[in-house]
Enzyme design. Structure first.
Site, PDB file in Angstrom:
ATOM      1  N   GLY A   8       0.859  -1.068   0.007  1.00  0.00           N
ATOM      2  CA  GLY A   8       0.057  -0.072  -0.048  1.00  0.00           C
ATOM      3  C   GLY A   8       0.903   1.189  -0.019  1.00  0.00           C
ATOM      4  O   GLY A   8       0.543   2.082   0.721  1.00  0.00           O
ATOM      5  N   GLY A  11      -0.651   4.638  -1.038  1.00  0.00           N
ATOM      6  CA  GLY A  11      -1.580   5.474  -0.332  1.00  0.00           C
ATOM      7  C   GLY A  11      -1.127   6.333   0.617  1.00  0.00           C
ATOM      8  O   GLY A  11       0.197   6.671   0.633  1.00  0.00           O
ATOM      9  N   GLN A  12      -2.211   6.853   1.481  1.00  0.00           N
ATOM     10  CA  GLN A  12      -1.894   8.085   2.098  1.00  0.00           C
ATOM     11  C   GLN A  12      -0.777   7.811   3.259  1.00  0.00           C
ATOM     12  O   GLN A  12       0.173   8.535   3.332  1.00  0.00           O
ATOM     13  CB  GLN A  12      -3.247   8.561   2.952  1.00  0.00           C
ATOM     14  CG  GLN A  12      -2.787  10.133   3.718  1.00  0.00           C
ATOM     15  CD  GLN A  12      -3.842  10.122   4.840  1.00  0.00           C
ATOM     16  OE1 GLN A  12      -4.774   9.168   5.205  1.00  0.00           O
ATOM     17  NE2 GLN A  12      -3.908  11.235   5.575  1.00  0.00           N
ATOM     18  N   ARG A  36      -1.629  -1.065  -8.922  1.00  0.00           N
ATOM     19  CA  ARG A  36      -2.196  -0.224 -10.098  1.00  0.00           C
ATOM     20  C   ARG A  36      -1.990   1.018 -10.054  1.00  0.00           C
ATOM     21  O   ARG A  36      -1.322   1.637 -11.006  1.00  0.00           O
ATOM     22  CB  ARG A  36      -3.699  -0.448 -10.231  1.00  0.00           C
ATOM     23  CG  ARG A  36      -4.329  -1.816 -10.666  1.00  0.00           C
ATOM     24  CD  ARG A  36      -5.577  -1.789 -11.285  1.00  0.00           C
ATOM     25  NE  ARG A  36      -6.145  -3.152 -11.329  1.00  0.00           N
ATOM     26  CZ  ARG A  36      -7.294  -3.681 -10.809  1.00  0.00           C
ATOM     27  NH1 ARG A  36      -8.006  -2.494 -10.449  1.00  0.00           N
ATOM     28  NH2 ARG A  36      -7.784  -4.816 -11.002  1.00  0.00           N
ATOM     29  N   TYR A 142     -15.575  -2.362   7.214  1.00  0.00           N
ATOM     30  CA  TYR A 142     -13.889  -2.053   7.092  1.00  0.00           C
ATOM     31  C   TYR A 142     -13.646  -2.224   8.890  1.00  0.00           C
ATOM     32  O   TYR A 142     -12.545  -2.786   8.994  1.00  0.00           O
ATOM     33  CB  TYR A 142     -13.755  -0.543   6.928  1.00  0.00           C
ATOM     34  CG  TYR A 142     -12.442   0.059   7.315  1.00  0.00           C
ATOM     35  CD1 TYR A 142     -11.086  -0.399   6.487  1.00  0.00           C
ATOM     36  CD2 TYR A 142     -12.380   1.024   8.170  1.00  0.00           C
ATOM     37  CE1 TYR A 142     -10.099   0.141   7.034  1.00  0.00           C
ATOM     38  CE2 TYR A 142     -11.346   1.764   8.628  1.00  0.00           C
ATOM     39  CZ  TYR A 142     -10.051   1.232   7.917  1.00  0.00           C
ATOM     40  OH  TYR A 142      -8.759   1.836   8.267  1.00  0.00           O
ATOM     41  N   LYS A 146     -11.027  -4.948  10.432  1.00  0.00           N
ATOM     42  CA  LYS A 146     -10.011  -4.510  11.457  1.00  0.00           C
ATOM     43  C   LYS A 146     -10.030  -5.212  12.782  1.00  0.00           C
ATOM     44  O   LYS A 146      -8.954  -5.641  13.353  1.00  0.00           O
ATOM     45  CB  LYS A 146     -10.152  -2.864  11.696  1.00  0.00           C
ATOM     46  CG  LYS A 146      -9.895  -2.268  10.403  1.00  0.00           C
ATOM     47  CD  LYS A 146      -8.115  -2.114  10.351  1.00  0.00           C
ATOM     48  CE  LYS A 146      -7.878  -1.602   9.072  1.00  0.00           C
ATOM     49  NZ  LYS A 146      -6.579  -1.951   8.607  1.00  0.00           N
ATOM     50  N   ILE A 172      -5.833  10.223  10.140  1.00  0.00           N
ATOM     51  CA  ILE A 172      -4.320  10.615   9.901  1.00  0.00           C
ATOM     52  C   ILE A 172      -4.558  11.919   9.013  1.00  0.00           C
ATOM     53  O   ILE A 172      -5.094  11.912   7.834  1.00  0.00           O
ATOM     54  CB  ILE A 172      -3.592   9.738   9.172  1.00  0.00           C
ATOM     55  CG1 ILE A 172      -3.503   8.279  10.002  1.00  0.00           C
ATOM     56  CG2 ILE A 172      -1.984  10.266   9.214  1.00  0.00           C
ATOM     57  CD1 ILE A 172      -3.067   8.392  11.386  1.00  0.00           C
TER      58      ILE A 172
HETATM   59  C1  AKB Z   1     -11.247   5.798   7.577  1.00  0.00           C
HETATM   60  O1  AKB Z   1     -11.751   7.059   7.796  1.00  0.00           O
HETATM   61  O2  AKB Z   1     -11.529   4.968   7.178  1.00  0.00           O
HETATM   62  C2  AKB Z   1      -9.650   5.843   8.181  1.00  0.00           C
HETATM   63  C3  AKB Z   1      -9.583   5.168   9.583  1.00  0.00           C
HETATM   64  C4  AKB Z   1      -9.951   6.151  10.488  1.00  0.00           C
HETATM   65  O3  AKB Z   1      -9.404   3.873   9.689  1.00  0.00           O
HETATM   66  N1  AKB Z   1      -8.997   7.002   8.000  1.00  0.00           N
END
Ligand code: AKB
Length: 317
Positions: A8, A11-12, A36, A142, A146, A172
């Site tokens: 990754g 990414g940011q 990609r 998500y 996690k 972040i």
């Molecule tokens: C998101 O907003 O999905 C991420 C996180 C807080 O894991 N920045």
């Protein structure tokens, strides 16, 4: 030395972590990988770069073997907002990707940094001063990945002695690479819009409080935990990390001190609002402070000042 791998890396967090690690350990010792999206010239030209798909076991293993990797910083992930619109892809990238990385790490004796998030908590979690060990009934895809990722990483440590370590990142804030598809993205977008157009329409309600952190502290945390004295770690996956927290309204007030004409308005996106409402207001990070000396350098005022200075400079060029 054995080399480091960043997944990754376009990414940011990954893009800045790669450069941070290259500065620290030498350009050729840090292998950047992406999927990609074209890497920046800086990323591509400063050290090895490869395209891989983390959900493909062989592609992960080939890179680890080719470069004799000793530590994997596994940043490749689909974030919360995109995860809600594409839950199946989110599961595939976040879970199968992590599983492959852990399996390759087990076979080739590598350590793994596994980033978790405030998203690992849910609506039943205590919202303020959220304890290190508490209820984790995440409600976004998500967040589900996690929580499962934290457990899987702990399992690989306990069952196979893979050196897995991780932190729960808040939102972040950074000026190098834009975040993509998260719920906390507003806290970066607001700076770009404030500097360019003096106004911003926020997709979260004005009183939505969330934990946040400046990028330099996030990078330091990743390296500090991976180099921490293992005998001191009672937890491994994943440490609460907290630097500061604010609502969109409070952040706008801080920005106005530097850009008095700045105006914020609100057009709430219900998907991202629901996600944000299920996350804590502020986490208790005392375990990270006690076990490996976590201490952020930037508070809210310092972050806002630095962001405005650095981004103004960047947007001029
Ligand atoms: C998101 O907003 O999905 C991420 C996180 C807080 O894991 N920045």
């Amino acid at each position: 030395m054995k080399k480091l791998l960043v997944t990754g890396s376009v990414g940011q967090i990954g893009s800045e972590l790669t450069m941070y690690l290259r500065d620290k350990y030498g350009n050729d010792n840090v292998v950047a990988t992406g999927h990609r999206t074209k890497p920046s010239e800086k990323l591509k030209n400063s050290g090895p770069f490869e395209f891989i798909t983390v959900s493909d076991f062989k592609e992960v293993e080939d890179i680890v073997k080719k470069y004799d990797i000793g530590t994997i910083y596994h940043l490749a992930a689909v974030l919360s907002a995109v995860g809600e619109s594409k839950p199946q892809i989110c599961w595939d990238v976040n879970m199968n990707g992590l599983y492959n990385v852990l399996e390759v790490a087990r076979e080739h004796k590598a350590a793994v940094f596994v980033p978790s998030s405030i998203a690992a908590f849910g609506p039943e979690t205590p919202k303020d001063n959220t304890p290190q060990d508490t209820i984790q009934r995440a409600t976004s895809m998500y967040g589900v990945t996690k929580v499962a990722g934290e457990l899987l990483a702990d399992y690989y440590y306990k069952r196979f002695d893979v050196d897995t370590r991780g932190v729960r990142y808040p939102g972040i804030i950074s000026y190098e690479t834009l975040p993509g598809g998260g719920t906390t993205d507003y806290a970066v977008e607001i700076f770009y819009e404030a500097i360019k157009n003096k106004k911003y329409t926020c997709f979260l309600k004005e009183d939505t409080k969330l934990d946040m952190m400046y990028m330099s502290d996030a990078l330091k945390a990743a390296v500090d935990i991976m180099t921490a004295d293992t005998s001191k770690l009672k937890h491994r996956n994943a440490f609460n990390l907290c630097a500061f927290n604010f609502t969109p309204k409070e952040l706008a007030e801080k920005i106005k001190k530097f850009i008095p004409e700045f105006e914020i308005s609100y057009e709430v996106d219900s998907v991202r609002q629901d996600i944000a409402d299920s996350w804590p207001n502020s986490m208790d990070d005392s375990a990270a402070r006690e076990e490996w000396g976590w201490s952020p350098e930037f508070d809210l005022d310092e972050m806002v000042k630095d962001m405005i200075e650095k981004l103004t400079e960047k947007l001029k060029g």
